[in-house]
Design an enzyme around this catalytic site. Sequence first.
Site, mmCIF file in Angstrom:
data_model
loop_
_atom_site.group_PDB
_atom_site.id
_atom_site.type_symbol
_atom_site.label_atom_id
_atom_site.label_comp_id
_atom_site.label_asym_id
_atom_site.label_seq_id
_atom_site.Cartn_x
_atom_site.Cartn_y
_atom_site.Cartn_z
ATOM 1 N N ASP A 8 10.719 3.079 -10.499
ATOM 2 C CA ASP A 8 9.759 4.102 -10.081
ATOM 3 C C ASP A 8 10.323 5.525 -10.146
ATOM 4 O O ASP A 8 11.246 5.873 -9.409
ATOM 5 C CB ASP A 8 9.296 3.845 -8.652
ATOM 6 C CG ASP A 8 8.661 2.471 -8.474
ATOM 7 O OD1 ASP A 8 9.212 1.492 -8.992
ATOM 8 O OD2 ASP A 8 7.628 2.391 -7.775
ATOM 9 N N GLU A 39 4.089 5.854 -11.359
ATOM 10 C CA GLU A 39 3.025 6.113 -10.382
ATOM 11 C C GLU A 39 3.386 7.150 -9.318
ATOM 12 O O GLU A 39 2.507 7.612 -8.601
ATOM 13 C CB GLU A 39 2.608 4.798 -9.703
ATOM 14 C CG GLU A 39 3.659 4.200 -8.798
ATOM 15 C CD GLU A 39 3.053 3.576 -7.533
ATOM 16 O OE1 GLU A 39 1.836 3.397 -7.470
ATOM 17 O OE2 GLU A 39 3.830 3.303 -6.611
ATOM 18 N N ASN A 40 4.669 7.524 -9.205
ATOM 19 C CA ASN A 40 5.083 8.559 -8.252
ATOM 20 C C ASN A 40 5.695 9.767 -8.948
ATOM 21 O O ASN A 40 6.382 10.573 -8.328
ATOM 22 C CB ASN A 40 6.109 8.002 -7.265
ATOM 23 C CG ASN A 40 5.555 6.911 -6.380
ATOM 24 O OD1 ASN A 40 6.091 5.805 -6.345
ATOM 25 N ND2 ASN A 40 4.480 7.187 -5.675
ATOM 26 N N ASN A 67 -0.066 1.136 -6.783
ATOM 27 C CA ASN A 67 -1.076 1.496 -5.784
ATOM 28 C C ASN A 67 -1.322 2.996 -5.645
ATOM 29 O O ASN A 67 -2.308 3.418 -5.056
ATOM 30 C CB ASN A 67 -0.696 0.909 -4.415
ATOM 31 C CG ASN A 67 0.642 1.411 -3.911
ATOM 32 O OD1 ASN A 67 1.671 1.216 -4.569
ATOM 33 N ND2 ASN A 67 0.663 2.032 -2.753
ATOM 34 N N HIS A 68 -0.432 3.839 -6.217
ATOM 35 C CA HIS A 68 -0.647 5.295 -6.175
ATOM 36 C C HIS A 68 -1.284 5.826 -7.459
ATOM 37 O O HIS A 68 -1.295 7.043 -7.679
ATOM 38 C CB HIS A 68 0.682 6.011 -5.929
ATOM 39 C CG HIS A 68 1.220 5.810 -4.546
ATOM 40 N ND1 HIS A 68 0.613 6.341 -3.422
ATOM 41 C CD2 HIS A 68 2.297 5.133 -4.096
ATOM 42 C CE1 HIS A 68 1.301 6.000 -2.346
ATOM 43 N NE2 HIS A 68 2.333 5.252 -2.737
ATOM 44 N N HIS A 150 3.974 -4.903 -9.187
ATOM 45 C CA HIS A 150 4.099 -3.836 -8.195
ATOM 46 C C HIS A 150 3.673 -4.414 -6.845
ATOM 47 O O HIS A 150 2.486 -4.463 -6.523
ATOM 48 C CB HIS A 150 3.209 -2.659 -8.601
ATOM 49 C CG HIS A 150 3.544 -1.374 -7.931
ATOM 50 N ND1 HIS A 150 4.596 -0.571 -8.329
ATOM 51 C CD2 HIS A 150 2.978 -0.742 -6.868
ATOM 52 C CE1 HIS A 150 4.648 0.508 -7.563
ATOM 53 N NE2 HIS A 150 3.681 0.421 -6.671
ATOM 54 N N HIS A 175 7.871 -0.853 -6.679
ATOM 55 C CA HIS A 175 7.158 -0.453 -5.469
ATOM 56 C C HIS A 175 8.051 -0.142 -4.281
ATOM 57 O O HIS A 175 7.824 0.836 -3.588
ATOM 58 C CB HIS A 175 6.103 -1.485 -5.043
ATOM 59 C CG HIS A 175 5.396 -1.127 -3.772
ATOM 60 N ND1 HIS A 175 4.603 0.006 -3.653
ATOM 61 C CD2 HIS A 175 5.360 -1.723 -2.548
ATOM 62 C CE1 HIS A 175 4.106 0.074 -2.415
ATOM 63 N NE2 HIS A 175 4.556 -0.960 -1.727
ATOM 64 N N HIS A 177 11.175 0.857 -4.123
ATOM 65 C CA HIS A 177 12.135 1.941 -4.395
ATOM 66 C C HIS A 177 13.568 1.577 -4.013
ATOM 67 O O HIS A 177 14.435 2.446 -3.965
ATOM 68 C CB HIS A 177 11.732 3.242 -3.678
ATOM 69 C CG HIS A 177 10.465 3.845 -4.182
ATOM 70 N ND1 HIS A 177 10.126 5.169 -3.959
ATOM 71 C CD2 HIS A 177 9.443 3.319 -4.905
ATOM 72 C CE1 HIS A 177 8.955 5.423 -4.509
ATOM 73 N NE2 HIS A 177 8.512 4.310 -5.095
#
Length: 260
Positions: A8, A39-40, A67-68, A150, A175, A177
Amino acid sequence: MKILIIGDIVGRLGRDILKERLQELISEYNVDIVIANGENAAGGNGLTRKVADELFEMGIAALTMGNHVWDQKEILKFIDEEVRIVRPANYLEETPGRGSIVLNFKNSKIGIINLQGITFMPCNRNPFFVALEEVEKLRVETNIILVDFHAEATSEKIAMGYFLDGKVSCVFGTHTHVQTADEKILQNGTAYITDVGMTGPSDSILGIDKELIIKRFTSSVPVRFEVAKKGPAQINAIVISVNELTGKCYSIERINKIYS
């Protein structure tokens, strides 16, 4: 074929350290193709067009999500057109974007599936059943299939690894991290790791300013989280070696580098 899979990417520090070091890693590990979870990547939440283009220009061939995915609303304007971005396949049927893609690389094709867990995560379609649907679809074009799962729960990720062993080339978790030290080749030739980890600020708590997180745990006052902006950066990733004909993996190596 050697594939570099990056954990991530969190915020500007994550992007900057990849801009500085990615080509060095590609040379060091003799990598053929690179994918990453993005996603981040935009300020720690979601993905913008500008940030996606920045990552693609570095040499990243595809971005998986989680999910983000919808945190930056502008993604709704381009996710249908951008064939290099994969959001979780087990979202509801009419969700924008795509849950799997096939990349053309030289004389080979690489399938990528993104799934989201259902334990301690927003409820979606069962990822195990959806995984089989997506694998069947991709097998028509290629034996090389990578799955970004994820998910929050370690047990759910391990279960997915064994569930897909021999059906895909690699199941890698994202997810949390936090990189896990359980990389292995499963009995039927699938590479597995519970979580690839995070690429971003090392002196942080999951990429967030550590003082803010500590305040949240030691106070009854609401705290707004912010991505850590200073200090050393880390790259968490794995490199897998895949037989291009069978799609089976014969090695997986974990990468955990910190740059001051």
